[in-house]
Scaffold this motif. Sequence first.
Motif, PDB file in Angstrom:
ATOM      1  N   ASP A   1      37.545 -18.166  33.199  1.00  0.00           N
ATOM      2  CA  ASP A   1      37.906 -16.749  33.265  1.00  0.00           C
ATOM      3  C   ASP A   1      39.334 -16.609  32.759  1.00  0.00           C
ATOM      4  N   ASP A   2      39.574 -15.593  31.922  1.00  0.00           N
ATOM      5  CA  ASP A   2      40.925 -15.434  31.379  1.00  0.00           C
ATOM      6  C   ASP A   2      41.877 -14.769  32.354  1.00  0.00           C
ATOM      7  N   GLU A   3      41.406 -14.410  33.548  1.00  0.00           N
ATOM      8  CA  GLU A   3      42.274 -13.832  34.575  1.00  0.00           C
ATOM      9  C   GLU A   3      42.671 -14.920  35.568  1.00  0.00           C
ATOM     10  N   PRO A   4      43.973 -15.253  35.649  1.00  0.00           N
ATOM     11  CA  PRO A   4      44.405 -16.301  36.584  1.00  0.00           C
ATOM     12  C   PRO A   4      44.044 -15.984  38.031  1.00  0.00           C
ATOM     13  N   GLY A   5      44.048 -14.717  38.392  1.00  0.00           N
ATOM     14  CA  GLY A   5      43.739 -14.351  39.771  1.00  0.00           C
ATOM     15  C   GLY A   5      42.319 -14.706  40.166  1.00  0.00           C
ATOM     16  N   ILE A   6      41.402 -14.564  39.217  1.00  0.00           N
ATOM     17  CA  ILE A   6      40.005 -14.919  39.507  1.00  0.00           C
ATOM     18  C   ILE A   6      39.877 -16.426  39.706  1.00  0.00           C
ATOM     19  N   LEU A   7      40.581 -17.202  38.879  1.00  0.00           N
ATOM     20  CA  LEU A   7      40.529 -18.667  39.031  1.00  0.00           C
ATOM     21  C   LEU A   7      41.043 -19.079  40.413  1.00  0.00           C
ATOM     22  N   ARG A   8      42.166 -18.433  40.834  1.00  0.00           N
ATOM     23  CA  ARG A   8      42.718 -18.775  42.152  1.00  0.00           C
ATOM     24  C   ARG A   8      41.755 -18.355  43.267  1.00  0.00           C
ATOM     25  N   ALA A   9      41.119 -17.183  43.117  1.00  0.00           N
ATOM     26  CA  ALA A   9      40.214 -16.694  44.152  1.00  0.00           C
ATOM     27  C   ALA A   9      39.007 -17.617  44.309  1.00  0.00           C
TER      28      ALA A   9
END
Length: 373
Positions: free
Chosen positions: A10-18
């Motif tokens: 996923d290109d959104e870092p927040g999604i990776l962390r979640a």
Amino acid sequence: MNPARILVVDDEPGILRAVDRILGTEHTIIGTRSSRDALSLAASVLPDLAIVDIRMPDLDGFELMARLKARFHDLDVILMTGSVDDLDEKLVRAIRSPAFFFIQKPFDREVLRTLVDRCLELRWRRQEHRQHLERLETEMSEARAFQRSLLPPSEARINDVAISCRYAPSANLGGDLVDYVAAGTDRTALLIADVSGHGVSAAMLTAIVKSAFHASHVDGFEPSAVVDRVAAGLAAFSLERFVTLIAALVPSGGGELRYVNAGHPPFLLWGSARTPLWLESTGPIISPAFLGSRWDVGRAPITPGDQLLLYTDGVSEILAERDGDAVVAFSKTIAAAPSCADLVDAILDDVRAALDDAPQPDDLTLLAAQLIR
């Protein structure tokens, strides 16, 4: 649930962390923001599951999924989307794609956990199923090799009896057996048998039949003794198990042919100076259901030059006419065959022609013998 390697793209870092917060305590999470890097990353970590965003630069989620599935055929992919535009269209496309798992962002943690658990459970069940099939195939291969080891050479000459036999197994592991042996210096014992059913248990029963046949050497391979020993060997099996067989004793130089036909298709005795003689059953099939059965010993004169044809029902049922009788088909082939080897090969050719590329439903087993002049 066993820990798994999960690739998250996923290109959104927040999604990776979640995703890492939700799943990282139970599984190993390998995250990347680049859909192109995901391919090389997958090759190095060999993930058990991939979670892929649909809308990304470079490769979108559908294209990335297609490339991942092309390289890792057993990899399940969960597609994610945060877009409310064309949501139904994306869902339908996901369902129709090689991966039918779909989740919308922002996702509930329990929904994600449950979906991941479900995907991994299906994957591990598929792996267990494949391993089970591999074990079964190994066992079947070993059983086929064992069954082939029970068969004698396809050509032999024993006590002035020329013998040719053929065994063509079906796709299933069957229970046909053919055998022959010298019964002293003046007689030759012949055997053909068909065990009920298919599979490993049928192969095991053929070994019992062969063992009983060879154990009857103490009885001079008398046909009645062969059948009695086979019946004793089957006594411990379930009632639905049975064997049909022909045990014959051919005298060198001619004389009296002695045989027992235990519920088997009739076999043929013929020669240039005699009318063909079909030798029918002399008693019931051999089964634990028929304890105490007795079999008559058939007798027929045999002279040098005469021939015998024994076969299993896998042959006769395919060649049978509408009335269920294969006599016409056998007779035509016998008339054109100059030798035992030519005869059994020609009959197999007839069977294969009759099948016309259809699957072979049963084993094909034949034995032809000629008393040499």
